[in-house]
Design a protein around this motif. Structure first.
Motif, PDB file in Angstrom:
ATOM      1  N   ILE A 136       0.754  -1.155  -0.027  1.00 19.96           N
ATOM      2  CA  ILE A 136      -0.116  -0.057   0.050  1.00 19.96           C
ATOM      3  C   ILE A 136       0.857   1.263  -0.143  1.00 19.96           C
ATOM      4  O   ILE A 136       0.543   2.253  -0.708  1.00 19.96           O
ATOM      5  CB  ILE A 136      -0.811  -0.005   1.104  1.00 19.96           C
ATOM      6  N   GLU A 137       1.993   1.326   0.938  1.00 19.74           N
ATOM      7  CA  GLU A 137       2.858   2.458   0.888  1.00 19.74           C
ATOM      8  C   GLU A 137       3.370   2.499  -0.510  1.00 19.74           C
ATOM      9  O   GLU A 137       3.524   3.839  -0.991  1.00 19.74           O
ATOM     10  CB  GLU A 137       3.873   2.372   1.994  1.00 19.74           C
ATOM     11  N   PHE A 138       3.846   1.676  -1.031  1.00 17.83           N
ATOM     12  CA  PHE A 138       4.577   1.714  -2.613  1.00 17.83           C
ATOM     13  C   PHE A 138       3.566   2.108  -3.533  1.00 17.83           C
ATOM     14  O   PHE A 138       3.800   3.077  -4.241  1.00 17.83           O
ATOM     15  CB  PHE A 138       5.195   0.225  -2.766  1.00 17.83           C
ATOM     16  N   ALA A 139       2.374   1.540  -3.247  1.00 18.31           N
ATOM     17  CA  ALA A 139       1.434   2.004  -4.468  1.00 18.31           C
ATOM     18  C   ALA A 139       0.934   3.421  -4.372  1.00 18.31           C
ATOM     19  O   ALA A 139       0.706   4.041  -5.061  1.00 18.31           O
ATOM     20  CB  ALA A 139       0.020   1.067  -4.211  1.00 18.31           C
ATOM     21  N   LEU A 140       1.150   3.944  -2.887  1.00 19.09           N
ATOM     22  CA  LEU A 140       0.651   5.410  -2.897  1.00 19.09           C
ATOM     23  C   LEU A 140       2.043   6.381  -3.195  1.00 19.09           C
ATOM     24  O   LEU A 140       1.927   7.505  -2.889  1.00 19.09           O
ATOM     25  CB  LEU A 140       0.328   5.720  -1.637  1.00 19.09           C
ATOM     26  N   GLY A 141       3.167   5.693  -3.202  1.00 19.55           N
ATOM     27  CA  GLY A 141       4.408   6.448  -3.640  1.00 19.55           C
ATOM     28  C   GLY A 141       5.229   6.729  -2.852  1.00 19.55           C
ATOM     29  O   GLY A 141       6.370   7.330  -3.071  1.00 19.55           O
ATOM     30  N   ASN A 142       5.254   6.060  -1.748  1.00 16.93           N
ATOM     31  CA  ASN A 142       6.305   6.297  -0.494  1.00 16.93           C
ATOM     32  C   ASN A 142       7.361   4.865  -0.805  1.00 16.93           C
ATOM     33  O   ASN A 142       7.255   4.057  -0.028  1.00 16.93           O
ATOM     34  CB  ASN A 142       5.854   5.974   0.880  1.00 16.93           C
ATOM     35  N   LYS A 143       8.384   5.162  -1.812  1.00 15.38           N
ATOM     36  CA  LYS A 143       9.024   3.999  -1.986  1.00 15.38           C
ATOM     37  C   LYS A 143      10.430   4.102  -1.295  1.00 15.38           C
ATOM     38  O   LYS A 143      11.026   5.328  -1.127  1.00 15.38           O
ATOM     39  CB  LYS A 143       9.555   4.205  -3.467  1.00 15.38           C
ATOM     40  N   ASN A 144      10.783   2.925  -0.758  1.00 15.14           N
ATOM     41  CA  ASN A 144      12.032   2.906   0.120  1.00 15.14           C
ATOM     42  C   ASN A 144      12.486   1.470  -0.051  1.00 15.14           C
ATOM     43  O   ASN A 144      12.114   0.629   0.347  1.00 15.14           O
ATOM     44  CB  ASN A 144      11.609   3.299   1.448  1.00 15.14           C
ATOM     45  N   GLU A 156       8.222 -15.424  -2.245  1.00 14.66           N
ATOM     46  CA  GLU A 156       7.005 -15.386  -3.030  1.00 14.66           C
ATOM     47  C   GLU A 156       6.067 -13.897  -2.446  1.00 14.66           C
ATOM     48  O   GLU A 156       5.769 -13.371  -3.430  1.00 14.66           O
ATOM     49  CB  GLU A 156       5.856 -16.668  -2.719  1.00 14.66           C
ATOM     50  N   LEU A 157       6.408 -13.738  -1.095  1.00 15.45           N
ATOM     51  CA  LEU A 157       5.898 -12.184  -0.690  1.00 15.45           C
ATOM     52  C   LEU A 157       6.896 -11.216  -1.239  1.00 15.45           C
ATOM     53  O   LEU A 157       6.295 -10.135  -1.623  1.00 15.45           O
ATOM     54  CB  LEU A 157       6.023 -12.418   0.731  1.00 15.45           C
ATOM     55  N   LEU A 158       8.275 -11.553  -1.234  1.00 13.50           N
ATOM     56  CA  LEU A 158       9.220 -10.343  -1.618  1.00 13.50           C
ATOM     57  C   LEU A 158       8.721  -9.909  -3.159  1.00 13.50           C
ATOM     58  O   LEU A 158       8.746  -8.942  -3.297  1.00 13.50           O
ATOM     59  CB  LEU A 158      10.607 -10.903  -1.360  1.00 13.50           C
ATOM     60  N   ARG A 163       7.275  -6.190  -7.118  1.00  9.55           N
ATOM     61  CA  ARG A 163       6.728  -5.669  -7.996  1.00  9.55           C
ATOM     62  C   ARG A 163       5.986  -4.377  -7.864  1.00  9.55           C
ATOM     63  O   ARG A 163       5.755  -3.403  -8.914  1.00  9.55           O
ATOM     64  CB  ARG A 163       5.468  -6.590  -8.415  1.00  9.55           C
ATOM     65  N   MET A 164       5.354  -3.990  -6.821  1.00 16.00           N
ATOM     66  CA  MET A 164       4.601  -2.768  -6.458  1.00 16.00           C
ATOM     67  C   MET A 164       5.747  -1.613  -6.336  1.00 16.00           C
ATOM     68  O   MET A 164       5.725  -0.417  -6.571  1.00 16.00           O
ATOM     69  CB  MET A 164       3.918  -2.631  -5.159  1.00 16.00           C
ATOM     70  N   ARG A 192      10.465   7.751 -15.804  1.00 17.09           N
ATOM     71  CA  ARG A 192      11.439   7.938 -14.590  1.00 17.09           C
ATOM     72  C   ARG A 192      11.395   6.613 -14.062  1.00 17.09           C
ATOM     73  O   ARG A 192      10.917   5.590 -14.379  1.00 17.09           O
ATOM     74  CB  ARG A 192      11.038   9.167 -13.611  1.00 17.09           C
ATOM     75  N   ASP A 193      12.477   6.697 -13.253  1.00 18.96           N
ATOM     76  CA  ASP A 193      12.694   5.028 -12.428  1.00 18.96           C
ATOM     77  C   ASP A 193      11.590   5.174 -11.216  1.00 18.96           C
ATOM     78  O   ASP A 193      11.608   6.068 -10.338  1.00 18.96           O
ATOM     79  CB  ASP A 193      14.189   5.268 -11.847  1.00 18.96           C
ATOM     80  N   TRP A 194      10.820   4.354 -11.424  1.00 20.45           N
ATOM     81  CA  TRP A 194       9.708   4.204 -10.396  1.00 20.45           C
ATOM     82  C   TRP A 194      10.174   3.940  -8.977  1.00 20.45           C
ATOM     83  O   TRP A 194       9.166   3.969  -8.177  1.00 20.45           O
ATOM     84  CB  TRP A 194       8.526   3.335 -10.995  1.00 20.45           C
ATOM     85  N   THR A 195      11.241   3.386  -9.001  1.00 24.71           N
ATOM     86  CA  THR A 195      11.519   2.891  -7.569  1.00 24.71           C
ATOM     87  C   THR A 195      12.082   4.125  -6.781  1.00 24.71           C
ATOM     88  O   THR A 195      12.437   3.910  -5.639  1.00 24.71           O
ATOM     89  CB  THR A 195      12.483   1.879  -7.742  1.00 24.71           C
ATOM     90  N   LEU A 196      12.068   5.048  -7.270  1.00 22.04           N
ATOM     91  CA  LEU A 196      12.608   6.464  -6.639  1.00 22.04           C
ATOM     92  C   LEU A 196      11.608   7.020  -5.926  1.00 22.04           C
ATOM     93  O   LEU A 196      10.273   7.105  -6.472  1.00 22.04           O
ATOM     94  CB  LEU A 196      13.449   7.393  -7.647  1.00 22.04           C
ATOM     95  N   ALA A 197      11.846   7.751  -4.642  1.00 20.09           N
ATOM     96  CA  ALA A 197      10.685   8.473  -4.041  1.00 20.09           C
ATOM     97  C   ALA A 197      10.384   9.788  -4.777  1.00 20.09           C
ATOM     98  O   ALA A 197      11.111  10.257  -5.601  1.00 20.09           O
ATOM     99  CB  ALA A 197      11.345   8.974  -2.551  1.00 20.09           C
TER     100      ALA A 197
END
Length: 284
Positions: A136-144, A156-158, A163-164, A192-197
């Motif tokens: 949920i955090e990643f889907a809302l953009g708080n990437k870390n 499997e969970l990782l 992916r998100m 852009r690099d979607w993994t960046l905050a």
């Protein structure tokens, strides 16, 4: 189903119309797998209050499962410019957040001595390790990237969390939608690099300001901005209620998962997911 009432006020089911024998048909409990669901609470301590702790977190995970389902649908509809179905799903996510906010009210009935009695049985398990919450955090953009590590022991969970992490967030999809509707969103915010905050942009704010200054012309985009604001508003309330509940129960002790507890949660209160949508309110 029809019924009649006896003089004493008791309801008698009309057995000619109501089905009472489910020996050969699917029942309510069958459909919901209630045997599995209600059999999934396994307290480890002799403490009466552990059942509250387990049910609180299990029901929160069920709500988060629905939230992820709705967020995925909202992002798919947004990417396809199906904005009305997207709005319905985002509104539902905000309502789910309200449920999660009120869930803290129940947990807050647990006192510090009651929690201290069961805490040793929790070992290092912590809500901090919730793979659904992290998605949920990643889907809302708080990437870390560091937040992937708690899930490394479950490949499997990782994979789900990663992916998100590697995908565009809900807000990224919103900015792509602005661009498709002719608003001047910088290219480096669309590719852009979607993994960046996410980093706030004056140009992106100007695009949103155009929408908010001309809502009649950009009504759907204006509605999108408000649905996103509703969602972050609800998420902020959840975070605030989380930190106050934790402080009420354990004070400033460290969390079971190794975080600094309340100090860590207070830092999360400063995270802004959709910054331009909040800043434009000052600049309008």
């Amino acid at each position: 189903m029809t019924s009649s009432t006896t003089p004493a006020g008791a309801t008698i089911v009309d057995q000619e119309k109501a089905q009472l024998d489910f020996s050969s048909d699917m029942s309510y409990g069958d459909y919901l797998h209630l045997d599995e669901l209600l059999g999934a609470q396994h307290p480890l301590s002799p403490e009466h209050n552990e059942m509250l702790f387990i049910v609180q977190h299990q029901t929160s995970e069920l709500w988060m499962k629905l939230m992820l389902h709705e967020l995925a649908g909202a992002m798919q509809n947004l990417a396809a410019d199906r904005l009305q179905p997207c709005f319905k799903m985002l509104a539902r996510v905000s309502k789910i957040m309200e449920q999660l906010v009120h869930a803290w009210d129940v947990l807050a009935t647990m006192t510090p001595p009651e929690y201290s009695a069961l805490r040793p049985y929790l070992a290092k398990s912590s809500g901090f390790q919730s793979f659904q919450y992290r998605q949920i955090e990643f889907a809302l953009g708080n990437k870390n990237a560091a937040m992937l590590k708690p899930h490394a022991h479950r490949p499997e969970l990782l994979a789900q969390v990663q992916r998100m992490y590697e995908s565009p967030s809900l807000y990224d999809e919103a900015l792509k939608t602005l661009a498709r509707h002719g608003l001047p969103v910088p290219v480096n915010y669309l590719q852009r690099d979607w993994t960046l905050a996410y980093v706030a942009s004056a140009e992106v704010e100007q695009a949103w300001l155009t929408v908010y200054r001309q809502p009649e012309q950009y009504w759907d985009l204006y509605q999108l901005g408000e649905k996103l604001t509703d969602l972050e508003d609800a998420f902020r309330l959840w975070r605030f209620r989380h930190v106050t509940t934790v402080e009420r129960i354990i004070g400033f002790k460290r969390g079971t998962g190794g975080t600094s507890g309340v100090s860590y949660l207070r830092k999360m209160l400063d995270v802004v997911l959709f910054p331009e949508l909040w800043k434009l309110r000052t600049d309008l």
